[in-house]
Scaffold this active site. Structure first.
Site, short mmCIF file in Angstrom:
data_model
loop_
_atom_site.label_atom_id
_atom_site.label_comp_id
_atom_site.label_asym_id
_atom_site.label_seq_id
_atom_site.Cartn_x
_atom_site.Cartn_y
_atom_site.Cartn_z
CB CYS A 2 35.34 123.54 26.19
SG CYS A 2 36.06 123.35 27.70
CG ASN A 99 32.53 122.13 24.86
OD1 ASN A 99 33.47 121.67 23.85
ND2 ASN A 99 31.65 123.73 24.20
N GLY A 100 31.18 120.56 28.86
CA GLY A 100 30.37 120.61 29.60
C GLY A 100 31.10 119.60 31.76
#
Ligand code: G6P
Length: 609
Positions: A2, A99-100
Site C-alpha cells: 500500500c 497502510n498496515g
C-alpha cells in the site's frame, strides 16, 4: 504494498496526488483511490480496482478537485481487491487512507456495529474511519479524534485523515508503518515514501513511531505518542527528482540489471584505497564496535536474505567469524540464545520491511553487542533505528524483483567482511588481493551483462516450461536460490534451488526432459564435485543450462547448453554469476508477456508482516 499520498495547498491537488500514486506504483498494488475536499466542504471519493490509469479514467468520467486530498494504492490483505475495499474509506464527513494491519479489527468492528455503524467493505481499515468518526461525533476536532482513536488501535498503521468539516487540515499518524511529511512553500504533503513527492519537494520530516501530525498549507505541528508537541528536523534530500525513468530500456528491471556495473562502483567509492578497505568508511562507531565482534547474526527477507546467506561463507572463511543467517519472519517469533559479542546485522533494500524492522527492535533488548544495517534507503526506519549503517548506493530500485540492490548488498557485505577479517588477522597481501579484485568488478560486470543477447536466445527454451531446478554448491548455492527466486517472481515458472550435492536426496526424482536444470558453475574447488552431480542429471535425460566460467571446461553437447562467462576471480564469482541469472529470468518473463516490473501479487516494500 500500500502507498499513501496527501496534499494541502492553495492550488488544486488532484494532479499532485495522481503523480504521487504513479510514483508509488512500483511498490505493487491492486486498486487505487483518491478523496478531494473542495471549498464547500464536501468529500469527493473516486476509487477503482486495477491500475492508477483506471482511476484516472474514473476521474475523467467524473472529475474531482480540491485544495486538500488524500490518495492511496491498496495491496489487499483483508478482503479481495475491489472498488469497495479500496481506500479512501469514508464515515460521514471523514475520509481516511491506511497502510498496515489493524490486529484488533474484529473486536472493534463488533463494537462499532453495536453503536450503529454500517460497514461497506471487508477491510480492517474501515473500523478506523468509523472509530475516528465516533470520536468526532462527541465534539472533538479531527486532531484530537485521531489521537484518541489511535490509542484504541492495535497493529501497524500509517494514516492520512481529512474531514469535510475542517477543509484546510490534513491529520496523519504513524505507528509501525512508514510516513513522511513533505515540506513545501505554502503547501505541505504526506506520503508513505519520499519518492511519491519528489516532484513537489525535496524537504522531508520523518515521523517517528507514535507521532501524530496536523498539517495545513502553512503549518506542520507534530505530537509524540504522549501527546506533547515535538520538533522534528526537516531533512533535505539530495539528487534531483530521484525517480528513475526507464531511459532507453523497456522495463525498469532491465535498466537496473544494466546499471549494476555503475552502482557497484558507487558502493565502493570512498571506501577502498588501492589495496585496502577504509574501515572508517563504515561509520564513526565502527572502530569502537568491530573489534568486539565475535559472532554475526544476520536477519533479512527475500533477496536480501540470500545476500546474507552469501555473506556467511565470506565471514566464516575470510574473517573466521561464526555467522548465523535467518529469515526475519521466523527469527522474530522464536526464542533465540544470544552469544556474547554478537553483532546483529540486518540487510534490506527498502529499510521498511516489517519483519526485519521488528526483528531489529526485539534484538535491541536481547543483549546483542550492537546493530548494523546494510540498506539502500537513507533515513529509512531501519537506518534510523540501527547503531551503525552501511549504505548500498544502488539508487532507487523500482522493479519489484530486486537486482542491483542485491549485488550492491554483496559488495557492502564484502567490505564489511574484509574490515572484520583485518581485525582478526587477515594478512595484508590477502586484503590487497581481495581489494584489487573489487576494483575489477565494474568492468567484469559490464562484460557479463554484454552476454545479454546470447542469454536472450537461450531463454526461449524456458518459455513453455512449468518447472525449473537451479543448482549450485558452496557460496553459489545462495546464488542458485536467488536465480530461482527471480524466475518464479517474474515469469511465474515454479523454480527451486538445491545444493547440487543434495540432488540424489530427492530432486533427482523430478528430473526428466521437461525439467530444465540451471547450473551455476564457477571454476572453484567444488567444480569436480559439481561435474559429478551433473552426470547424475545427464544420465536421466535432464536438460542442463550451465553458466560457467570459461576455464571450467564445459562445452555444448547433447542436452547441455553452456553460457561461457569470463574467468571469474573466486571472490567475485557469486556477484558476477548473479547477472546472467537475472537476465535469464528477465527474458523468459518478456517472452511470457508477464508484468515484469510489477509481477502479480507481489510488492516491492513489504511493510506488513
Ligand atoms: C519483497 C521484495 C523483494 C525483497 C524483499 C525484502 O519481497 O519484492 O524484492 O527482496 O521484499 O525487502 P527489503 O527491502 O527488506 O530488501
Amino acid at each position: 504494498m500500500c502507498g499513501i499520498v496527501g496534499a494541502v495547498a492553495q492550488r488544486n491537488v488532484t494532479e499532485i496526488l495522481l503523480e504521487g500514486l504513479r510514483r508509488l506504483e512500483y511498490r505493487g498494488y491492486d486498486s487505487a483511490g483518491v478523496c478531494l475536499v473542495n471549498g464547500d466542504g464536501s468529500l469527493q471519493l473516486r476509487k477503482r480496482i486495477g491500475k492508477v490509469a483506471e482511476l484516472e479514467k474514473r476521474l475523467h468520467e467524473e472529475p474531482a478537485s480540491g485544495h486538500l486530498g488524500i490518495a492511496h494504492t491498496r495491496w489487499a490483505t483483508h478482503g479481495v481487491p475491489s472498488d469497495a475495499n479500496s481506500h479512501p474509506h469514508q464515515s460521514g464527513n471523514i475520509a481516511l487512507v491506511h497502510n498496515g494491519i489493524i490486529e484488533n479489527h474484529e473486536e472493534m468492528r463488533s463494537r462499532l456495529q453495536e453503536a450503529g455503524y454500517e460497514f461497506r467493505s471487508d477491510t480492517d481499515t474501515e473500523v478506523v474511519v468509523h472509530l475516528v468518526h465516533s470520536h468526532v461525533a462527541t465534539g472533538k476536532d479531527l486532531l484530537q479524534a485521531v489521537t484518541d482513536a489511535s490509542k484504541e488501535l492495535k497493529g501497524a498503521y500509517a494514516l492520512g485523515v481529512v474531514s469535510a468539516e475542517e477543509p484546510g487540515k490534513l491529520v496523519c499518524a504513524r505507528s509501525g508503518s512508514p510516513l513522511v511529511v513533505g515540506v513545501g512553500i505554502e503547501e505541505n504533503f504526506i506520503a508513505s515514501d519520499t519518492l511519491a513527492l519528489r516532484q513537489v519537494t525535496d524537504r522531508f520530516i520523518y515521523l517517528e513511531e507514535g507521532d501524530i501530525a496536523l498539517i495545513t498549507g502553512d503549518q506542520i505541528s507534530v505530537h509524540d505518542a504522549a501527546g506533547e508537541e515535538v520538533s522534528r528536523p526537516v531533512n533535505k534530500i539530495q539528487g534531483g527528482h530521484g525517480t528513475a525513468d526507464k531511459g532507453r530500456y523497456r522495463h525498469y528491471m532491465q535498466k537496473e540489471i544494466f546499471e549494476q556495473a555503475e552502482v557497484v562502483a558507487e558502493t565502493m567509492r570512498g571506501r577502498i584505497s588501492d589495496t585496502s578497505v577504509l574501515e572508517q568508511a563504515l561509520g564513526a562507531r565502527a572502530r569502537e564496535i568491530l573489534p568486539q565482534v565475535e559472532h554475526v547474526q544476520i536477519v533479512a527477507c527475500g533477496t536480501s536474505y540470500h545476500a546474507g546467506m552469501v555473506a556467511r561463507y565470506w565471514l566464516e572463511d575470510w574473517a573466521g567469524i561464526p555467522c548465523s543467517v535467518e529469515v526475519a519472519s521466523e527469527f522474530r517469533y522464536r526464542k533465540t540464545a544470544v552469544r556474547p559479542g554478537t553483532l546483529f546485522l540486518t540487510i534490506s533494500q527498502s529499510g521498511e520491511t516489517a519483519d526485519t524492522l521488528e526483528a531489529l527492535r526485539q534484538g535491541k533488548s536481547q543483549g546483542y553487542l550492537s546493530s548494523l544495517a546494510i540498506c539502500n534507503v537513507p533515513n529509512s526506519s531501519l537506518v534510523r533505528e540501527s547503531d551503525l549503517c552501511l549504505m548500498t548506493e544502488a539508487g532507487p530500485e523500482i522493479g519489484v524483483a530486486s537486482t542491483k540492490a542485491f549485488t550492491t548488498q554483496l559488495v557492502a557485505l564484502q567490505l564489511f567482511t574484509i574490515a572484520l577479517a583485518k581485525l582478526n588477522g587477515m594478512a595484508h597481501e590477502r586484503e590487497a588481493e581481495l581489494v584489487r579484485d573489487l576494483h575489477r568488478l565494474p568492468q567484469l560486470m559490464a562484460e557479463v551483462a554484454s552476454l545479454d543477447s546470447v542469454i536472450e536466445r537461450k531463454s526461449e527454451a524456458f518459455a513453455e516450461k512449468h518447472h525449473a531446478l537451479f543448482l549450485g554448491r558452496g557460496v553459489h548455492y545462495p546464488i542458485a536460490l536467488e536465480g530461482a527466486l527471480k524466475l518464479k517472481e517474474i515469469s511465474y515458472i515454479h523454480a527451486e534451488a538445491y545444493p547440487a550435492g543434495e540432488l540424489k536426496h530427492g530432486p533427482l526424482a523430478l528430473v526428466d526432459a521437461d525439467m530444465p536444470i540451471v547450473v551455476v558453475a564457477p571454476n572453484d574447488e567444488l567444480l569436480e564435485k559439481l561435474k559429478s552431480n551433473l552426470q547424475e542429471v545427464k544420465a536421466r535425460g535432464g536438460e542442463l543450462f550451465v553458466f560457467a566460467s570459461r576455464d571450467a571446461g564445459f562445452r555444448d553437447e547433447e542436452n547441455v547448453t553452456v553460457v561461457d562467462l569470463p574467468e571469474l576471480p573466486d571472490s567475485l564469482a557469486p556477484i558476477l554469476l548473479t547477472v546472467p541469472l537475472q537476465l535469464l529470468s528477465y527474458h523468459v518473463a518478456v517472452l511470457k508477456g508477464t508484468d515484469v516490473d510489477q509481477p502479480r501479487n507481489l510488492a516491492k516494500s513489504v511493510t506488513v508482516e
